[in-house]
Design a protein around this motif. Sequence first.
Motif, PDB file in Angstrom:
ATOM      1  N   UNK A  40       6.364 -77.812  16.547  1.00  0.00           N
ATOM      2  CA  UNK A  40       6.462 -76.441  16.049  1.00  0.00           C
ATOM      3  C   UNK A  40       7.323 -76.385  14.792  1.00  0.00           C
ATOM      4  N   UNK A  41       6.960 -75.521  13.870  1.00  0.00           N
ATOM      5  CA  UNK A  41       7.859 -75.092  12.797  1.00  0.00           C
ATOM      6  C   UNK A  41       8.708 -73.971  13.375  1.00  0.00           C
ATOM      7  N   UNK A  42      10.025 -74.048  13.206  1.00  0.00           N
ATOM      8  CA  UNK A  42      10.919 -73.019  13.761  1.00  0.00           C
ATOM      9  C   UNK A  42      11.764 -72.415  12.647  1.00  0.00           C
ATOM     10  N   UNK A  43      11.693 -71.087  12.534  1.00  0.00           N
ATOM     11  CA  UNK A  43      12.520 -70.318  11.611  1.00  0.00           C
ATOM     12  C   UNK A  43      13.406 -69.397  12.449  1.00  0.00           C
ATOM     13  N   UNK A  44      14.706 -69.525  12.312  1.00  0.00           N
ATOM     14  CA  UNK A  44      15.612 -68.590  12.986  1.00  0.00           C
ATOM     15  C   UNK A  44      15.845 -67.388  12.081  1.00  0.00           C
TER      16      UNK A  44
ATOM     17  N   UNK B  50      14.174 -75.468  11.138  1.00  0.00           N
ATOM     18  CA  UNK B  50      14.025 -75.975   9.769  1.00  0.00           C
ATOM     19  C   UNK B  50      14.280 -74.914   8.701  1.00  0.00           C
ATOM     20  N   UNK B  51      14.400 -73.647   9.079  1.00  0.00           N
ATOM     21  CA  UNK B  51      14.668 -72.591   8.095  1.00  0.00           C
ATOM     22  C   UNK B  51      15.399 -71.453   8.785  1.00  0.00           C
ATOM     23  N   UNK B  52      16.112 -70.649   7.980  1.00  0.00           N
ATOM     24  CA  UNK B  52      16.921 -69.582   8.558  1.00  0.00           C
ATOM     25  C   UNK B  52      16.966 -68.359   7.653  1.00  0.00           C
ATOM     26  N   UNK B  53      17.120 -67.208   8.291  1.00  0.00           N
ATOM     27  CA  UNK B  53      17.414 -65.954   7.611  1.00  0.00           C
ATOM     28  C   UNK B  53      18.907 -65.718   7.787  1.00  0.00           C
ATOM     29  N   UNK B  54      19.606 -65.514   6.670  1.00  0.00           N
ATOM     30  CA  UNK B  54      21.071 -65.475   6.675  1.00  0.00           C
ATOM     31  C   UNK B  54      21.599 -64.051   6.547  1.00  0.00           C
TER      32      UNK B  54
ATOM     33  N   UNK C 209      19.412 -75.129  -0.437  1.00  0.00           N
ATOM     34  CA  UNK C 209      18.377 -75.600   0.484  1.00  0.00           C
ATOM     35  C   UNK C 209      17.112 -74.809   0.172  1.00  0.00           C
ATOM     36  N   UNK C 210      16.607 -75.029  -1.008  1.00  0.00           N
ATOM     37  CA  UNK C 210      15.508 -74.219  -1.535  1.00  0.00           C
ATOM     38  C   UNK C 210      14.312 -74.221  -0.574  1.00  0.00           C
ATOM     39  N   UNK C 211      13.835 -73.028  -0.287  1.00  0.00           N
ATOM     40  CA  UNK C 211      12.697 -72.874   0.598  1.00  0.00           C
ATOM     41  C   UNK C 211      13.047 -72.853   2.068  1.00  0.00           C
ATOM     42  N   UNK C 212      14.330 -73.091   2.392  1.00  0.00           N
ATOM     43  CA  UNK C 212      14.730 -73.159   3.801  1.00  0.00           C
ATOM     44  C   UNK C 212      15.741 -72.081   4.189  1.00  0.00           C
ATOM     45  N   UNK C 213      16.139 -71.247   3.227  1.00  0.00           N
ATOM     46  CA  UNK C 213      17.050 -70.138   3.516  1.00  0.00           C
ATOM     47  C   UNK C 213      16.548 -68.879   2.826  1.00  0.00           C
TER      48      UNK C 213
ATOM     49  N   UNK D 153       7.074 -62.370   6.338  1.00  0.00           N
ATOM     50  CA  UNK D 153       7.989 -61.266   6.042  1.00  0.00           C
ATOM     51  C   UNK D 153       9.113 -61.683   5.107  1.00  0.00           C
ATOM     52  N   UNK D 154       9.646 -62.893   5.294  1.00  0.00           N
ATOM     53  CA  UNK D 154      10.841 -63.320   4.566  1.00  0.00           C
ATOM     54  C   UNK D 154      10.564 -64.319   3.443  1.00  0.00           C
ATOM     55  N   UNK D 155       9.301 -64.578   3.164  1.00  0.00           N
ATOM     56  CA  UNK D 155       8.968 -65.367   1.991  1.00  0.00           C
ATOM     57  C   UNK D 155       9.083 -66.868   2.140  1.00  0.00           C
ATOM     58  N   UNK D 156       8.902 -67.391   3.364  1.00  0.00           N
ATOM     59  CA  UNK D 156       8.905 -68.836   3.564  1.00  0.00           C
ATOM     60  C   UNK D 156       7.487 -69.390   3.429  1.00  0.00           C
ATOM     61  N   UNK D 157       7.373 -70.609   2.984  1.00  0.00           N
ATOM     62  CA  UNK D 157       6.094 -71.321   2.943  1.00  0.00           C
ATOM     63  C   UNK D 157       6.006 -72.240   4.148  1.00  0.00           C
ATOM     64  N   UNK D 158       5.053 -71.988   5.037  1.00  0.00           N
ATOM     65  CA  UNK D 158       4.893 -72.865   6.191  1.00  0.00           C
ATOM     66  C   UNK D 158       4.518 -74.280   5.758  1.00  0.00           C
TER      67      UNK D 158
END
Length: 438
Positions: free
Chosen positions: A8-12, A74-78, A126-130, A368-373
Amino acid sequence: MVTADDRHIVISVDCHGGAPVLGYRDYLESSYHEEFDRWAAAYEVPYEDMKGEEGSRNWDSDRRLRDLEQDGIVAEVLFPNTVPPFFSTASLASGQAAVRNAEELRRRRAGLQAHNRWLADFCAMAKGRRSGVFQVMLHDIDAAIEDIRAAVDSGLRGGVVLPGAPPGSGLPPLYYHDHYGPLWETCVELGIPINCHSGGSGPRTGDRREDDMFFLMEMKWWDQRTLRHLVLGGVLERYPGLKVVFTEVGVGWIPALLQSMDRFFDSARTPSGLAGEGVTYHGSHVIDQLSLRPSEYWKRQCYVGASFLHPSETAKRELVGVDKIMWGSDYPHVEASFPYSREAMRFAFAGVPVDETAAMLAGNAAGLYGFSLDGLRSAAGRVGPGRGEVAAGVDPATLPPAAAKCPAFAGAMPGAATTQMGDNRKVVEQSRNAPKIA
């Protein structure tokens, strides 16, 4: 053996961070440096988890990446966490309350601008991951819009954290007030969401233990009030492109509140003002301005950042909307699922179809938050939890005792939190124990 394609790709969507106090100095306009030096010399960090070795989790980029990858993320909303210049507490806890005069408003705005500039640099590490959620003061709406545009221009795509506007804050306490119209319009124009985070909306009424208790009990009520204002007050009708996220407020309350608002809406639309079980409303001209039922506005424009997602909440996913739920770990807070997020995912998503789990763990947040899967797939192939592993669940008896600190395991093991109220006690302590600015 789990292959990269089976992970799984996981974004918190609920993580927190900020600079250490002195780390904000270089992000302030130089005209504030003398004021900042005086303020910082007298300031004491009020929170133990922001001191010493643990504090660096908020601002140490490499450490965060290691910790989150260890957790399968692998990515987060801060969201904000540390204390920005000229505030007495973390701004998420203090909200907009007790701004005593124009001079204090000027300083606080400068402090939030410094945080937003720091956050843009931190996300770029951490471009693309935050994706950073930025802050504004709403007393001067034109200045707030200027700060929103500056934040977006700097690369921040997480949107605005909506400051609380309880009675006594000096702000119109009703979000459908015309004062906020330019805020909604600007967010629609820029394609960014409004974020409502638990603990930031309600007022502090005092320092007694009873005050603490009712602050905790009513915290979720204030977030529900925000949803009622935005829906029944016509904000989502007037701004159909506005996206709103409710984070760290749980999931279970949403179906009942939507049902209640739908009944109210249906009652007001009947000629007699009565419907079914008898909700009454006289003067339906306000409701007549709404073209959709409240639950339809939710489906069109609202999302929930489901920190500490529990199996009892996952079971309600169809009522809330699988495409509306996003998972969060609350790193680096004490009650976060770290370092047991893999187990928390297995506990929450056991038996859930893989495609639905993938949407709630990453797909919904990405859009919603602009991440590239696609951009996250490589890192997920190294550290993401296996799809079969998550679907198989976890035996709570195998969890280490330390996992009981996290509300994600509520009721699953001895000592686990039984309600989401416990995890918010830090907000009370932050508000009550913080030093005051003279």
